[in-house]
Design a protein around this motif. Structure first.
Motif, short mmCIF file in Angstrom:
data_model
loop_
_atom_site.label_atom_id
_atom_site.label_comp_id
_atom_site.label_asym_id
_atom_site.label_seq_id
_atom_site.Cartn_x
_atom_site.Cartn_y
_atom_site.Cartn_z
N UNK A 546 41.73 60.42 -53.02
CA UNK A 546 41.58 59.74 -51.73
C UNK A 546 42.39 60.54 -50.71
N UNK A 547 42.24 60.14 -49.44
CA UNK A 547 43.04 60.79 -48.39
C UNK A 547 44.36 60.04 -48.19
N UNK A 548 44.74 59.16 -49.13
CA UNK A 548 45.94 58.33 -48.93
C UNK A 548 47.13 59.19 -48.53
N UNK A 549 47.85 58.72 -47.53
CA UNK A 549 49.05 59.44 -47.10
C UNK A 549 48.78 60.51 -46.07
N UNK A 550 47.51 60.84 -45.84
CA UNK A 550 47.18 61.86 -44.84
C UNK A 550 46.71 61.19 -43.57
#
Ligand SMILES: Cc1cc2nc3c(=O)[nH]c(=O)nc-3n(C[C@H](O)[C@H](O)[C@H](O)COP(=O)(O)O)c2cc1C
Length: 572
Positions: A546-550
């Motif tokens: 996932x793109x979590x944290x971006x």
């Protein structure tokens, strides 16, 4: 102690770290005046996702892990200079592959265990042991939407318009579905001409880059939007305003690929026409980027006013766009000359490289690292993304067969003749593409037979001699020769699992920080890699899920936060 690794390996000093859900938030009142021994609450703009310094995947995570772990070195926030921390000093070998750290004596972990060279070794090996969980071992992908090119297979049913917005949208949405770092738009500023006619493989009416990227930003949420903009023909104020606006409307996802093509044929399209020689165009590019950064930073504690006087620009005024999420868009560079590489070492954060073979890529990385060291920058502050193509099949044999078909479609008879004419500088239309090479030699005074192209080879006489020798050695026809010399080297051919393994292997060898996928079909050519190769990479544990944290493009790229002092000013 010798360690061939990044200068800032984080040493976890006796702190147990794990990566799970965040603890519940307390309801304490934090609004009182500051007191010694009190609690300081710090707000971050993104979830830290993981506080283990060896796994840390984004800047927010690093901000947290820096509070609980010490490093060998630190970076002076004012000057960007690398300064001692747990290492008192260090030596770097001539080829920049071996770093010898001299450690501080008398340091202990929180439980009293002495800090030794063995501790450092264990920590560095811990990163390797983490494998896929370590951000250092991950594969990163990006997607290339072609400008001028000779590889698009127009006859394929998945080949569509390079002009209609629907094509760009399909491409961008697919890349984002594949969790790619960024979408990259190449650009040609003037339709190339061959023998006085528009070059038949160029896209007539390709829309303007910044406008397309702004529209793509509205239909995507995380993927970076990278545009190619020329620093020889544009003006800094105009382009800085356009790019700041792109960074704003995309929520911090903009990047600028700085290119310097300079031929007078292309320049005639612009108010500032004419010619700059190689050294001057990179001097102008450096001055351009420094001025643009000054404009982007002009609202920091000021009213946006600027005053800039140099060999190339003489401007003063007020910059109208308030500071944007990334402050400066991420700066890319594409160009391989000595001056181009020096420019990248001073100013760029990503290089789009043309190096296609693994050994060549590693040599290029070493060369760039040496240039970075010479200007006081760390290797991880500049990522290298070579272009790469892939051909998939259900079996390896099927993939090889598809590769042959694709190459056959890419190099048709008239295309092969035109390709040869660019080097020969002559009309070769009377020759049979399936016959031998022309009996005449090249006309080196007629290099302008094709106008507006980027010349990567400077000496066409030498190229012609090389090609003739190759054709004689292998008994190749014109078309077979062009097929052999014009292919994108390093194409990954195989089943999805095999191609994923090759990506992983190239990453582990540190041949590249990521790859810009250049499909031979636009816009449909990305679907297959996203649907079939990305899941394989995820199964191997070497690709984000996932793109979590971006939130910004710099986050996607695991680049340090923007800091003007890490880039250098042009020397007059
Ligand atoms: C991989 C790669 C991609 C490039 N893409 C573009 C492009 O899209 N548009 C453009 O005008 N120039 C492009 N260029 C040209 C470079 O910006 C530069 O003008 C050219 O390579 C000459 O610079 P050099 O002498 O440093 O190699 C590209 C160059 C490379 C190596």
């Amino acid at each position: 102690m010798t360690a061939a690794a990044s200068l800032t390996a984080v040493l976890c000093l006796g702190v147990l770290t794990s990566c799970g859900t965040a603890a519940g938030q307390g309801d304490d009142d934090y609004t009182g005046p500051p007191v010694n021994g009190g609690t300081l609450r710090v707000a971050f703009d993104a979830d830290i996702t993981c506080a283990d310094g060896q796994q840390a995947g984004n800047n927010t995570a690093l901000n947290v892990s820096r509070q609980i772990a010490d490093s060998l070195t630190d970076q002076d926030p004012e000057t960007g200079e690398i300064v001692p921390w747990l290492a008192e000093s260090w030596d770097v070998s001539d080829d920049s592959t071996t770093f010898t750290f001299h450690l501080r004596y008398g340091v202990t972990f929180t439980d009293g265990t002495p800090f030794t060279a063995q501790s450092v070794k264990d920590n560095l090996e811990g990163i390797v042991d983490l494998g896929a969980k370590s951000s250092l071992g991950s594969t990163y992908l990006a997607a290339h939407f072609p400008g001028v090119n000779n590889t698009t297979v127009w006859a394929d049913p998945d080949s569509g318009s390079h002009i209609e917005f629907a094509g760009f949208e399909h491409f961008a949405r697919t890349a984002e579905r594949g969790l790619f770092d960024f979408l990259f738009l190449a650009e040609g500023l003037r339709l190339r001409e061959h023998k006085g006619q528009v070059f038949d493989q160029d896209v007539v009416g390709r829309p303007e880059t910044a406008t397309v990227l702004s529209a793509l930003a509205a239909v995507t949420t995380h993927i970076g939007v990278t545009g190619t903009f020329n620093s020889t023909f544009n003006e800094p104020y105009d382009l800085a305003r356009t790019l700041a606006t792109l960074d704003r409307v995309s929520g911090g996802r903009a990047a600028w690929n700085v290119v310097t093509s300079h031929n007078a044929f292309t320049g005639a399209n612009f108010r500032r026409s004419g010619y700059l020689d190689g050294a001057d165009r990179y001097r102008r590019a450096a001055d351009f980027v420094s001025l643009a950064r000054t404009l982007w930073e002009s609202h920091r504690g000021s009213d946006g006013s600027f005053d800039w006087h140099s060999d190339f620009f003489d401007v003063h005024g007020t910059f109208p766009v308030p500071e944007t999420p990334q402050i400066s868009p991420v700066i890319f560079q594409a160009g391989d000359s000595d001056e181009g590489r020096d420019f990248a070492a001073r100013h760029a954060e990503v290089i789009f490289s043309a190096h296609t073979e693994a050994e060549d890529r590693k040599a290029f990385r070493t060369d760039i690292d040496q240039r970075l060291a010479a200007v006081g920058r760390r290797p991880d502050s500049l990522k290298i993304y070579p272009g790469i193509s892939d051909i998939l099949g259900d079996t390896e044999a099927e993939a090889q067969e598809r590769y042959r078909e694709v190459r056959h479609a890419q190099v048709h008879g008239p295309g092969a003749i035109a390709f040869l004419e660019q080097v020969w500088g002559r009309d070769l239309s009377g020759y049979d593409p399936d016959g031998p090479l022309p009996d005449v030699g090249p006309d080196l005074d007629n290099a302008d037979i094709t106008r507006g192209r980027v010349r990567h080879e400077k000496d066409y006489g030498a190229v012609a001699r090389r090609w003739r020798a190759l054709a004689e050695e292998k008994n190749l026809s014109i078309r077979e020769l062009v097929t052999e010399v014009s292919g994108r080297g390093g194409t990954l051919i195989g089943t999805p699992a095999q191609v994923a393994a090759k990506f992983d292997d190239l990453t582990q060898q540190r041949a590249a920080d990521g790859f810009i996928v250049v499909p031979h079909i636009t816009p449909g050519g990305l679907d297959e890699i996203v649907d079939r190769v990305v899941p394989e990479l995820q199964d191997r544990g070497v690709y984000r899920t996932s793109y979590a944290g971006s939130t910004t493009l710099r986050d996607n790229l695991d680049l340090p936060a923007y800091n003007h002092s890490t880039s250098q000013e042009v020397s007059a």
